[in-house]
Design a protein around this motif. Structure first.
Motif, mmCIF file in Angstrom:
data_model
loop_
_atom_site.group_PDB
_atom_site.id
_atom_site.type_symbol
_atom_site.label_atom_id
_atom_site.label_comp_id
_atom_site.label_asym_id
_atom_site.label_seq_id
_atom_site.Cartn_x
_atom_site.Cartn_y
_atom_site.Cartn_z
ATOM 1 N N MET A 1 59.229 -57.715 17.528
ATOM 2 C CA MET A 1 59.591 -58.728 18.522
ATOM 3 C C MET A 1 58.951 -58.430 19.867
ATOM 4 O O MET A 1 58.485 -59.330 20.574
ATOM 5 C CB MET A 1 61.115 -58.806 18.663
ATOM 6 N N PHE A 2 58.909 -57.149 20.215
ATOM 7 C CA PHE A 2 58.349 -56.754 21.506
ATOM 8 C C PHE A 2 56.855 -57.088 21.578
ATOM 9 O O PHE A 2 56.369 -57.640 22.560
ATOM 10 C CB PHE A 2 58.577 -55.262 21.715
ATOM 11 N N VAL A 3 56.132 -56.736 20.538
ATOM 12 C CA VAL A 3 54.689 -57.006 20.498
ATOM 13 C C VAL A 3 54.437 -58.511 20.428
ATOM 14 O O VAL A 3 53.481 -59.027 21.017
ATOM 15 C CB VAL A 3 54.053 -56.282 19.294
ATOM 16 N N TRP A 4 55.288 -59.227 19.725
ATOM 17 C CA TRP A 4 55.165 -60.690 19.617
ATOM 18 C C TRP A 4 55.266 -61.344 20.995
ATOM 19 O O TRP A 4 54.446 -62.194 21.354
ATOM 20 C CB TRP A 4 56.260 -61.198 18.684
ATOM 21 N N VAL A 5 56.239 -60.920 21.783
ATOM 22 C CA VAL A 5 56.394 -61.458 23.138
ATOM 23 C C VAL A 5 55.187 -61.109 23.996
ATOM 24 O O VAL A 5 54.701 -61.938 24.785
ATOM 25 C CB VAL A 5 57.691 -60.938 23.788
ATOM 26 N N ALA A 6 54.672 -59.877 23.846
ATOM 27 C CA ALA A 6 53.478 -59.483 24.599
ATOM 28 C C ALA A 6 52.308 -60.401 24.258
ATOM 29 O O ALA A 6 51.505 -60.773 25.130
ATOM 30 C CB ALA A 6 53.118 -58.028 24.299
ATOM 31 N N GLY A 7 52.197 -60.790 22.995
ATOM 32 C CA GLY A 7 51.140 -61.712 22.590
ATOM 33 C C GLY A 7 51.315 -63.091 23.199
ATOM 34 O O GLY A 7 50.343 -63.724 23.645
ATOM 35 N N ILE A 8 52.538 -63.576 23.234
ATOM 36 C CA ILE A 8 52.806 -64.898 23.814
ATOM 37 C C ILE A 8 52.439 -64.927 25.296
ATOM 38 O O ILE A 8 51.921 -65.925 25.809
ATOM 39 C CB ILE A 8 54.300 -65.272 23.644
ATOM 40 N N GLU A 9 52.686 -63.819 25.996
ATOM 41 C CA GLU A 9 52.507 -63.788 27.443
ATOM 42 C C GLU A 9 51.053 -63.679 27.889
ATOM 43 O O GLU A 9 50.770 -63.713 29.087
ATOM 44 C CB GLU A 9 53.322 -62.633 28.039
ATOM 45 N N LEU A 10 50.122 -63.537 26.972
ATOM 46 C CA LEU A 10 48.709 -63.491 27.349
ATOM 47 C C LEU A 10 48.316 -64.800 28.029
ATOM 48 O O LEU A 10 48.552 -65.884 27.507
ATOM 49 C CB LEU A 10 47.828 -63.275 26.115
ATOM 50 N N ASP A 11 47.702 -64.705 29.195
ATOM 51 C CA ASP A 11 47.285 -65.889 29.957
ATOM 52 C C ASP A 11 45.764 -66.018 29.883
ATOM 53 O O ASP A 11 45.033 -65.623 30.793
ATOM 54 C CB ASP A 11 47.740 -65.783 31.409
ATOM 55 N N LEU A 12 45.283 -66.578 28.790
ATOM 56 C CA LEU A 12 43.838 -66.670 28.577
ATOM 57 C C LEU A 12 43.202 -67.772 29.414
ATOM 58 O O LEU A 12 42.018 -67.687 29.754
ATOM 59 C CB LEU A 12 43.560 -66.910 27.087
ATOM 60 N N ASP A 13 43.967 -68.797 29.755
ATOM 61 C CA ASP A 13 43.414 -69.883 30.574
ATOM 62 C C ASP A 13 42.985 -69.382 31.941
ATOM 63 O O ASP A 13 41.887 -69.690 32.420
ATOM 64 C CB ASP A 13 44.456 -71.008 30.734
ATOM 65 N N GLU A 14 43.845 -68.590 32.589
ATOM 66 C CA GLU A 14 43.517 -68.068 33.909
ATOM 67 C C GLU A 14 42.373 -67.058 33.821
ATOM 68 O O GLU A 14 41.516 -66.990 34.716
ATOM 69 C CB GLU A 14 44.750 -67.403 34.531
ATOM 70 N N GLY B 1 49.915 -58.224 12.661
ATOM 71 C CA GLY B 1 50.422 -59.569 12.398
ATOM 72 C C GLY B 1 51.378 -60.040 13.468
ATOM 73 O O GLY B 1 51.353 -61.207 13.871
ATOM 74 N N ALA B 2 52.223 -59.133 13.973
ATOM 75 C CA ALA B 2 53.180 -59.488 15.028
ATOM 76 C C ALA B 2 52.454 -59.915 16.301
ATOM 77 O O ALA B 2 52.817 -60.906 16.935
ATOM 78 C CB ALA B 2 54.110 -58.312 15.313
ATOM 79 N N PHE B 3 51.431 -59.156 16.688
ATOM 80 C CA PHE B 3 50.684 -59.506 17.898
ATOM 81 C C PHE B 3 49.961 -60.839 17.726
ATOM 82 O O PHE B 3 50.006 -61.699 18.615
ATOM 83 C CB PHE B 3 49.675 -58.409 18.234
ATOM 84 N N LEU B 4 49.303 -61.025 16.589
ATOM 85 C CA LEU B 4 48.591 -62.282 16.348
ATOM 86 C C LEU B 4 49.553 -63.463 16.331
ATOM 87 O O LEU B 4 49.225 -64.549 16.827
ATOM 88 C CB LEU B 4 47.829 -62.204 15.018
ATOM 89 N N ALA B 5 50.755 -63.250 15.775
ATOM 90 C CA ALA B 5 51.748 -64.326 15.718
ATOM 91 C C ALA B 5 52.125 -64.801 17.106
ATOM 92 O O ALA B 5 52.386 -65.995 17.331
ATOM 93 C CB ALA B 5 52.990 -63.858 14.964
ATOM 94 N N GLY B 6 52.157 -63.875 18.074
ATOM 95 C CA GLY B 6 52.470 -64.266 19.446
ATOM 96 C C GLY B 6 51.264 -64.791 20.197
ATOM 97 O O GLY B 6 51.365 -65.735 20.983
ATOM 98 N N ALA B 7 50.088 -64.205 19.934
ATOM 99 C CA ALA B 7 48.884 -64.566 20.687
ATOM 100 C C ALA B 7 48.464 -66.016 20.468
ATOM 101 O O ALA B 7 47.857 -66.630 21.353
ATOM 102 C CB ALA B 7 47.736 -63.625 20.321
ATOM 103 N N VAL B 8 48.780 -66.582 19.302
ATOM 104 C CA VAL B 8 48.359 -67.964 19.021
ATOM 105 C C VAL B 8 49.364 -68.987 19.549
ATOM 106 O O VAL B 8 49.141 -70.192 19.422
ATOM 107 C CB VAL B 8 48.137 -68.185 17.505
#
Length: 403
Positions: free
Chosen positions: A82-95, A255-262
């Protein structure tokens, strides 16, 4: 006479996990140089076989019996996913894309310079004899794995430290998050390369193909359901991605990181995201720290492990600072700017520990190497606040600089 049940021993272990670090942190007032998360990591090491197990073997074997450790590991696996998943979600690639030259130059040197220094340190360790490379680790995997562990920036811990320094929402804080976010992607990409298994290349190819297809489906679904449902659906997606990645031999954490990053952070309110991350840190991550501590070993000798940790610490800190200073010269930063950014980006702790756990799971490194990396991560994180605080006071004008 009452027979102690496994449930009672499990709850005793949980009592120790949550009580001991809190008392040390609160009564010892360690917040300035060791936030609660760092104290929890250190407590995990002290409660492991290298310290508690060696000093009080009977007590250690009573509390941390195999069935209790198995239960704790289950909680730890889900917590860190869950922790790594949230880290993936928080990536700000647009900026990062909007400021791609500045971000690319800084993130590039911030990653590859400490990677080089760490790889050289790994070569030195391997030259000293056996005990550092795992049985299934090719020489290049061990070198690159240790090098990347020295290059990692712990994005979630970086967020917590910048909140403490009151710069997270300042322009300089957002800049540092961009640099760390871009490096996060590279770190997990390198990890996937290290874990590439030619015996399972068909499975890994199938995973990537299936993951890409399902990513389109989950993104289509997320924008069409209420936010309260997105969290639940996201956790289902997390479990599925972790299972598929582990089946393919890439490790469930990839898989957890990728699940959040997308997933897009804008699909979740900032307050809810912060609350979710903080709840994970409060309620379940201490179990991960304990399970991590249970894996520390000193079989090659305590002096050798501490010596390796010191070598890796120098490689990680000097490499990161050197890389950021090179970037600062290229981008013509103000005096002192590179030092502040470099010290913040060298924060290790959680992500490096997760990274090292994966290398240990795959038998690429040994328990001794893992212990040295863990000690390095704790030391580097404890250095951050004491070093950065006076620098920020002296250069307060940099806080509003956006790039």
């Amino acid at each position: 006479m009452h027979t102690v049940t496994t449930t009672e021993v499990f709850l005793l272990a949980m009592l120790i996990i949550f009580t001991l670090p809190y008392l040390v942190w609160r009564l010892g007032r360690t917040e300035y140089y060791a936030p609660l998360v760092v104290v929890q990591i250190v407590a995990g090491i002290l409660l492991g076989p290298g310290v508690l197990g060696a000093t009080f073997p009977d007590y250690y074997s009573f509390v941390f019996r195999p069935e209790v450790v198995t239960a704790l590991n289950g909680v730890a696996w889900w917590a860190v996913m869950m922790f790594v998943w949230v880290a993936g979600i928080e990536l700000d690639l647009d900026e990062a894309w909007k400021r791609r030259r500045e971000t690319g130059v800084t993130a590039g040197f911030a990653l590859f310079t400490p990677l080089l220094f760490g790889s050289l340190a790994a070569i030195v360790l391997l030259q000293t004899g056996d005990g550092w490379a795992g049985e299934k680790g090719a020489r290049w995997q061990v070198i690159v794995g240790i090098g990347m562990a020295c290059a990692v920036t712990a994005l979630p811990i970086l967020v917590l430290l910048m909140e403490k320094l009151e710069i997270l929402r300042e322009p300089i804080g957002q800049r540092i998050l961009r640099y760390a976010s871009l490096d996060d992607i590279a770190i997990w990409g390198v990890l996937a390369l290290i874990l590439l298994d030619w015996d399972r290349i068909g499975r890994q190819g199938a995973f990537l193909l299936l993951f890409g297809t399902l990513t389109l489906a989950i993104r289509w679904l997320m924008v069409r359901i209420p936010e309260r449902d997105r969290w639940y659906v996201g956790l289902i997606w997390l479990a599925a991605a972790g299972l598929a990645a582990d089946w393919a031999g890439l490790h469930y954490m990839v898989g957890a990181f990728l699940a959040g990053a997308v997933l897009d952070a804008k699909w979740f309110t900032l307050k809810d995201m912060d609350n979710f991350r903080n709840t994970i840190l409060l309620a379940v991550m201490p179990v991960f720290f304990l399970s991590t501590g249970l894996r520390t070993q000193w079989d090659v000798g305590g002096v050798a492990v501490f010596g390796a940790a010191a070598l890796l610490l120098v490689a990680a800190v000097v490499g990161k600072l050197a890389g950021i200073h090179i970037a600062g010269r290229i981008l013509k930063w103000e005096k002192g700017e590179a030092s502040i950014i470099g010290w913040l980006l060298q924060t290790k702790a959680l992500i490096m520990i997760i990274f090292a756990n994966i290398l240990l799971d795959k038998d690429i490194i040994t328990n001794e190497t893992f212990t040295a990396l863990l000690l390095m991560a704790v030391a580097s994180t404890m250095l951050t606040i004491p070093v950065v605080t006076p620098k920020l006071k002296a250069l307060a004008g940099l806080l509003k600089k956006a790039g």
